[in-house]
Design a protein around this motif. Structure first.
Motif, PDB file in Angstrom:
ATOM      1  N   ILE A  75      72.854 -27.265  -7.751  1.00 55.48           N
ATOM      2  CA  ILE A  75      72.415 -26.048  -8.425  1.00 55.48           C
ATOM      3  C   ILE A  75      71.078 -26.303  -9.112  1.00 55.48           C
ATOM      4  N   GLY A  76      70.954 -27.473  -9.738  1.00 52.26           N
ATOM      5  CA  GLY A  76      69.732 -27.829 -10.463  1.00 52.26           C
ATOM      6  C   GLY A  76      68.515 -27.955  -9.564  1.00 52.26           C
ATOM      7  N   LYS A  77      68.735 -28.028  -8.237  1.00 52.12           N
ATOM      8  CA  LYS A  77      67.595 -28.210  -7.336  1.00 52.12           C
ATOM      9  C   LYS A  77      67.170 -26.915  -6.646  1.00 52.12           C
ATOM     10  N   PHE A  78      67.928 -25.828  -6.872  1.00 54.82           N
ATOM     11  CA  PHE A  78      67.649 -24.593  -6.123  1.00 54.82           C
ATOM     12  C   PHE A  78      66.205 -24.112  -6.319  1.00 54.82           C
ATOM     13  N   ARG A  79      65.726 -24.164  -7.593  1.00 53.25           N
ATOM     14  CA  ARG A  79      64.371 -23.647  -7.830  1.00 53.25           C
ATOM     15  C   ARG A  79      63.323 -24.467  -7.092  1.00 53.25           C
ATOM     16  N   ALA A  80      63.527 -25.767  -7.074  1.00 49.63           N
ATOM     17  CA  ALA A  80      62.560 -26.632  -6.378  1.00 49.63           C
ATOM     18  C   ALA A  80      62.568 -26.352  -4.879  1.00 49.63           C
ATOM     19  N   PHE A  81      63.754 -26.066  -4.311  1.00 52.49           N
ATOM     20  CA  PHE A  81      63.806 -25.726  -2.877  1.00 52.49           C
ATOM     21  C   PHE A  81      63.084 -24.404  -2.624  1.00 52.49           C
ATOM     22  N   SER A  82      63.267 -23.462  -3.546  1.00 56.20           N
ATOM     23  CA  SER A  82      62.597 -22.178  -3.392  1.00 56.20           C
ATOM     24  C   SER A  82      61.073 -22.364  -3.482  1.00 56.20           C
ATOM     25  N   ASP A  83      60.634 -23.182  -4.433  1.00 53.13           N
ATOM     26  CA  ASP A  83      59.188 -23.450  -4.552  1.00 53.13           C
ATOM     27  C   ASP A  83      58.637 -24.091  -3.276  1.00 53.13           C
ATOM     28  N   ALA A  84      59.499 -24.863  -2.595  1.00 54.13           N
ATOM     29  CA  ALA A  84      59.060 -25.518  -1.353  1.00 54.13           C
ATOM     30  C   ALA A  84      58.959 -24.513  -0.200  1.00 54.13           C
ATOM     31  N   GLY A  85      59.560 -23.332  -0.351  1.00 52.02           N
ATOM     32  CA  GLY A  85      59.448 -22.313   0.704  1.00 52.02           C
ATOM     33  C   GLY A  85      60.778 -21.849   1.272  1.00 52.02           C
ATOM     34  N   VAL A  86      61.892 -22.465   0.845  1.00 53.23           N
ATOM     35  CA  VAL A  86      63.203 -22.014   1.340  1.00 53.23           C
ATOM     36  C   VAL A  86      63.433 -20.591   0.834  1.00 53.23           C
ATOM     37  N   ASN A  87      63.827 -19.676   1.749  1.00 54.36           N
ATOM     38  CA  ASN A  87      64.065 -18.291   1.294  1.00 54.36           C
ATOM     39  C   ASN A  87      65.467 -17.794   1.609  1.00 54.36           C
ATOM     40  N   ARG A  88      66.324 -18.719   2.104  1.00 55.06           N
ATOM     41  CA  ARG A  88      67.710 -18.320   2.393  1.00 55.06           C
ATOM     42  C   ARG A  88      68.610 -19.533   2.178  1.00 55.06           C
ATOM     43  N   VAL A  89      69.735 -19.322   1.503  1.00 49.40           N
ATOM     44  CA  VAL A  89      70.668 -20.423   1.301  1.00 49.40           C
ATOM     45  C   VAL A  89      72.028 -20.051   1.869  1.00 49.40           C
ATOM     46  N   SER A  90      72.635 -21.025   2.546  1.00 46.80           N
ATOM     47  CA  SER A  90      73.985 -20.840   3.068  1.00 46.80           C
ATOM     48  C   SER A  90      74.891 -21.761   2.258  1.00 46.80           C
ATOM     49  N   LEU A  91      75.752 -21.163   1.441  1.00 43.40           N
ATOM     50  CA  LEU A  91      76.506 -21.920   0.438  1.00 43.40           C
ATOM     51  C   LEU A  91      77.934 -22.206   0.929  1.00 43.40           C
ATOM     52  N   GLY A  92      78.297 -23.491   0.931  1.00 43.74           N
ATOM     53  CA  GLY A  92      79.614 -23.895   1.434  1.00 43.74           C
ATOM     54  C   GLY A  92      80.703 -23.780   0.379  1.00 43.74           C
ATOM     55  N   VAL A  93      81.144 -22.562   0.117  1.00 44.12           N
ATOM     56  CA  VAL A  93      82.178 -22.323  -0.901  1.00 44.12           C
ATOM     57  C   VAL A  93      83.557 -22.755  -0.369  1.00 44.12           C
ATOM     58  N   GLN A  94      83.862 -22.430   0.857  1.00 45.23           N
ATOM     59  CA  GLN A  94      85.054 -22.845   1.629  1.00 45.23           C
ATOM     60  C   GLN A  94      86.371 -22.194   1.175  1.00 45.23           C
ATOM     61  N   ALA A  95      86.605 -22.042  -0.127  1.00 47.74           N
ATOM     62  CA  ALA A  95      87.851 -21.389  -0.572  1.00 47.74           C
ATOM     63  C   ALA A  95      87.646 -20.866  -1.980  1.00 47.74           C
ATOM     64  N   LEU A  96      88.379 -19.799  -2.322  1.00 44.79           N
ATOM     65  CA  LEU A  96      88.313 -19.274  -3.694  1.00 44.79           C
ATOM     66  C   LEU A  96      89.629 -19.591  -4.399  1.00 44.79           C
ATOM     67  N   ASP A  97      90.101 -20.810  -4.206  1.00 43.82           N
ATOM     68  CA  ASP A  97      91.399 -21.221  -4.752  1.00 43.82           C
ATOM     69  C   ASP A  97      91.305 -22.737  -5.022  1.00 43.82           C
ATOM     70  N   ASP A  98      91.521 -23.124  -6.282  1.00 43.17           N
ATOM     71  CA  ASP A  98      91.310 -24.520  -6.654  1.00 43.17           C
ATOM     72  C   ASP A  98      92.252 -25.481  -5.913  1.00 43.17           C
ATOM     73  N   ASP A  99      93.515 -25.065  -5.719  1.00 39.90           N
ATOM     74  CA  ASP A  99      94.445 -25.949  -5.000  1.00 39.90           C
ATOM     75  C   ASP A  99      93.965 -26.162  -3.563  1.00 39.90           C
ATOM     76  N   ALA A 100      93.489 -25.064  -2.956  1.00 42.25           N
ATOM     77  CA  ALA A 100      93.016 -25.172  -1.570  1.00 42.25           C
ATOM     78  C   ALA A 100      91.781 -26.076  -1.497  1.00 42.25           C
ATOM     79  N   LEU A 101      90.905 -25.966  -2.489  1.00 42.08           N
ATOM     80  CA  LEU A 101      89.705 -26.809  -2.479  1.00 42.08           C
ATOM     81  C   LEU A 101      90.095 -28.284  -2.577  1.00 42.08           C
TER      82      LEU A 101
END
Ligand SMILES: C[S@@+](CC[C@H](N)C(=O)[O-])C[C@H]1O[C@@H](n2cnc3c(N)ncnc32)[C@H](O)[C@@H]1O
Ligand code: SF4
Length: 387
Positions: free
Chosen positions: A113-139
């Motif tokens: 998360i702390g690196k997102f701004r630096a990636f954006s400054d580098a030119g990244v304009n789309r992020v694909s976030l690996g959330v995988q589950a919305l349930d802590d037990d499943a994670l």
């Protein structure tokens, strides 16, 4: 000799794939080319990527670059300076499209998360976030290094920082009921998503889950019937939310489709650099299939020795036609029949097409052949009949 398929890739455009092969830990279900390394020399990796881009650019002069995709592994662990150098070099050697898409796959831990701004400054304009589950037990069962709260924080920051975002979820997990998946996906659809990648859990040989499965120690996996129910729920909820499937596992609001993946599925040209990366490159009228050495160490050493370990195979036009069909039938839009015939120098197998159309698995309209909603989940069987 030049043949009929010579500039076929132009139908779909040109893209760059960059593979980052490292992760903080190996997830038990994952068979991607990803490794845990104690030490990474970021300067060496940066120089190697830049050198590979320059080498490929000499063989693909004058191309307009539609997309760059940083995939992995966990590219959000890359040094932003490396991401910057890759983008700068690519812009130097090719002409970026005005609306170029630059995607980076990210894991939702605090480190990234702390690196997102630096990636954006580098030119990244789309992020694909690996959330995988919305349930802590499943994670926990999936061996992930983040919980739902952390993933939601990452999602919020990603949406503040990047123009476009996408979220990955894995379903058909151990012990997951249809009702649970209905709730979970409904929640995901309230997060303001415009692009979702929804994968059914597959058990792969050579992974920790694969080993446990073989000895009967991976309980609670869904039967084929329950898997089909979960698939139906997925289609139903996503259509209702205005994100129909544009590909087997990918859902988007109209206009929010991944341009990079469309280059693959519409069978365009792409340079793939980094360990294990695949490419399809048209050079002097030949379409080449390329694959780089998968070992990170071997790949890096070979590039540094100026003898890049990349295998190249020239594809016969009929092989290209087969690949066009394999890729294109994943798309709801389907495959242009005249393009297939041009490459194959013969039409699709008429009898097989007629049977599959009669059975409701294929549809032919506006010069295109496409898998229907019933056909898309059994694509491999359809392809066996057609090829
Ligand atoms: C290259 S991977 C991972 C990107 C990133 N490192 C992460 O873990 O979020 C891309 C996606 O493939 C999916 N995936 C990987 N292995 C899978 C499996 N065995 N079954 C289903 N989906 C899988 C995950 O959803 C993952 O986000
Ligand atoms: S799922 Fe992602 S984080 Fe996990 S091992 Fe695979 S690439 Fe790495």
């Amino acid at each position: 000799m030049k043949h009929s398929g010579v500039e076929d890739w132009q139908d779909a455009g040109f893209a760059l794939y960059v593979h980052w092969p490292f992760c903080a830990a190996k997830c038990p279900y994952c068979d991607f080319n990803s490794h845990v390394a104690r030490q990474i020399d970021h300067d060496r990796w940066r120089a190697a990527y830049v050198s590979e881009i320059r080498r490929w650019a000499e063989r693909t002069p004058g191309r307009v670059l539609r997309s760059i995709f940083f995939g992995g592994g966990t590219p959000s662990l890359m040094d932003p300076e490396t991401v910057n150098a890759v983008i700068e070099t690519a812009f130097d050697v090719w002409t970026p499209a005005n609306d170029i898409e630059i995607t980076l796959e990210a894991n939702p831990t605090s480190v990234e998360i702390g690196k997102f701004r630096a990636f954006s400054d580098a030119g990244v304009n789309r992020v694909s976030l690996g959330v995988q589950a919305l349930d802590d037990d499943a994670l926990r069962l999936l061996g992930r290094m983040h919980d739902v709260d952390q993933a939601m924080r990452a999602w919020d920051v990603a949406n503040e920082v990047f123009a476009r975002t996408s979220l990955d979820l894995i379903y058909a997990r151990q012990f997951q009921t249809a009702e649970q998946w209905r709730d979970e996906l409904s929640r995901a659809l309230t997060l303001g998503v415009s692009h979702l990648s929804l994968y059914q859990l597959t058990i792969e040989d050579g992974t920790a889950f694969g080993d446990r499965y073989k000895i009967g120690k991976l309980p609670g996996l869904p039967s084929e019937d329950r898997g089909a129910d979960l698939w139906d729920i997925t289609q139903e909820l996503c259509i209702k939310a205005g994100l129909p499937a544009y590909e087997v596992s990918n859902h988007a609001k109209p206009g929010a489709e991944s341009r990079h993946n469309l280059v693959y599925w519409n069978y365009g040209d792409y340079v793939g650099i980094g360990p294990g990366a695949h490419g399809r490159v048209n050079e002097n009228g030949q379409r080449l299939a390329t694959v780089a050495a998968s070992s990170p160490h071997a790949w890096l050493a070979s590039v540094e020795a100026e003898k890049p370990a990349v295998e190249e195979t020239a594809l016969h036009p009929s092989d290209q036609a087969g690949e066009l069909l394999m890729m294109g039938l994943r798309l709801s839009d389907g495959v242009d029949l005249s393009r297939y015939e041009r490459l194959n120098e013969a039409p699709l197998r008429v009898e097989a097409v007629r049977q599959l159309t009669d059975l409701g698995f294929l549809r032919i309209a506006n010069g295109k052949v496409a898998a229907t909603d019933a056909g898309r989940p059994i694509l491999n069987s359809l392809l066996r009949e057609l090829l």
